[in-house]
Design an enzyme around this catalytic site. Sequence first.
Site, short mmCIF file in Angstrom:
data_model
loop_
_atom_site.label_atom_id
_atom_site.label_comp_id
_atom_site.label_asym_id
_atom_site.label_seq_id
_atom_site.Cartn_x
_atom_site.Cartn_y
_atom_site.Cartn_z
N HIS A 22 0.84 -1.21 0.00
CA HIS A 22 0.00 0.00 0.00
C HIS A 22 0.87 1.25 0.00
CE1 HIS A 22 -4.00 1.80 0.67
NE2 HIS A 22 -3.32 2.77 1.25
N ASP A 24 0.27 5.51 -1.05
CA ASP A 24 -0.72 6.53 -1.42
C ASP A 24 -0.14 7.65 -2.28
OD1 ASP A 24 -3.43 6.03 -0.35
OD2 ASP A 24 -2.38 5.83 1.56
N GLU A 126 -8.95 1.53 -2.48
CA GLU A 126 -9.08 1.59 -1.02
C GLU A 126 -10.48 2.06 -0.63
OE1 GLU A 126 -6.44 2.96 2.82
OE2 GLU A 126 -6.30 4.16 1.00
N HIS A 153 -13.20 2.06 3.78
CA HIS A 153 -12.15 2.93 4.29
C HIS A 153 -12.59 3.33 5.70
CE1 HIS A 153 -9.51 6.64 4.45
NE2 HIS A 153 -8.66 5.64 4.26
N HIS A 194 -8.83 -1.76 7.31
CA HIS A 194 -9.87 -0.74 7.50
C HIS A 194 -11.23 -1.30 7.91
CE1 HIS A 194 -8.08 3.15 6.62
NE2 HIS A 194 -7.40 2.59 5.64
N HIS A 215 -2.42 -3.13 4.71
CA HIS A 215 -1.63 -2.26 5.59
C HIS A 215 -2.26 -2.22 6.97
CE1 HIS A 215 -4.69 0.28 3.79
NE2 HIS A 215 -4.35 1.35 4.46
N ASP A 297 2.27 2.03 3.85
CA ASP A 297 1.35 3.18 3.83
C ASP A 297 2.11 4.49 3.64
OD1 ASP A 297 -1.09 4.43 3.71
OD2 ASP A 297 -1.51 4.33 5.86
#
Length: 369
Positions: A22, A24, A126, A153, A194, A215, A297
């Site tokens: 993961h 971003d 995500e 999420h 999540h 993650h 992450d």
Amino acid sequence: MASETDARVHDLLRHHPVIDGHNDLPWEARERVAYDWDELDIALPGQPTHTDIPRLRAGGVGAQFWSVFVPSDLPGSQAVTATLEQIDAVHAMIARYPDDLVAARTAADVERAISQGRIASLIGAEGGQSIDSSLGALRMLFSLGVRYLTLTHNDNVPWADSATDDPVLGGLSAFGREVVLEMNRLGMLVDLSHVSADTMRAALDTTQAPVIFSHSSARALCDHPRNVPDDVLARLADNGGVCMVTFVPYFVSQALRDWDREPTDAPRPQASIDDVVAHCEHVREVAGIEHIGLGGDYDGVDHLPTGLEDVSGYPRLLAALAERGWSDTDLAALTSGNILRVLREAEARAAELSTARGPSLARIEDLDG
């Protein structure tokens, strides 16, 4: 000696580079430069992000799941559009750097990219808001290269409870179970980061293929709802899935978690690489060495543990684990072996299921009234 350990880790990463679960960077690029890869040129060092190509190389990263995150409070149609824009940005990024990045959709694609010295680029969506409760939208994301969907999420979706929202369903609805089964049929990984613990358990009860936590870390060491309880970690042995340990400070440091819940005038505690080492060891102990990976992450948080400040930090983590007695076989399973196995098993299961089930046009209202 540390130098001997460093050489050992360097050699291991040449043959078994990190496949991270993961990152971003796509959303960071949207927020910073509106996807202008000229302005945010990740081929150059010194970028303000946690991620660029030189640091990926230094970190021994051979494959990356790029997150196509969009906020979970976006209305459904807006979330779908924003997700498509994120996917488009990832495709543009890959096309801009063909000597370093290459699109990957299968385990064989990843292995081929690594053999060519390029960084395999996979996509993970995500949050279930990205499909707007439509199996047709789910299938279209898969056709565009998305290889996992995180079921939620930070907010619930109509068919699944999030870890950080008030529970409504107690796990998955009937449509949520249909989403999981359709992902199995496609060969899309079911990502349980999540989601609430009850959703984790419901998804494990439903799935016909290995799951991932792209993650997440261990709740026994840091009591945050984003982490995975031991009973769920233990179930990965039967499911075949992987918990990809994250570096998010609030998820790995109990001291920081306590400080965040009850703010004081005391300085914010600093998470460290030792906290992440402890989570890796705990997941290995409870789930087994075949069921652990890494999901940093990066570019999804505002600060990181000391020693893991950007994507160049993976060798330091591996060296710390090696110093604690992890064998080369253990480290190779952590960096890439386990998640490659999960990809292959998901592909094989999809091939079996595709002959048994035809695609459904179901939306949430068809199953949940």
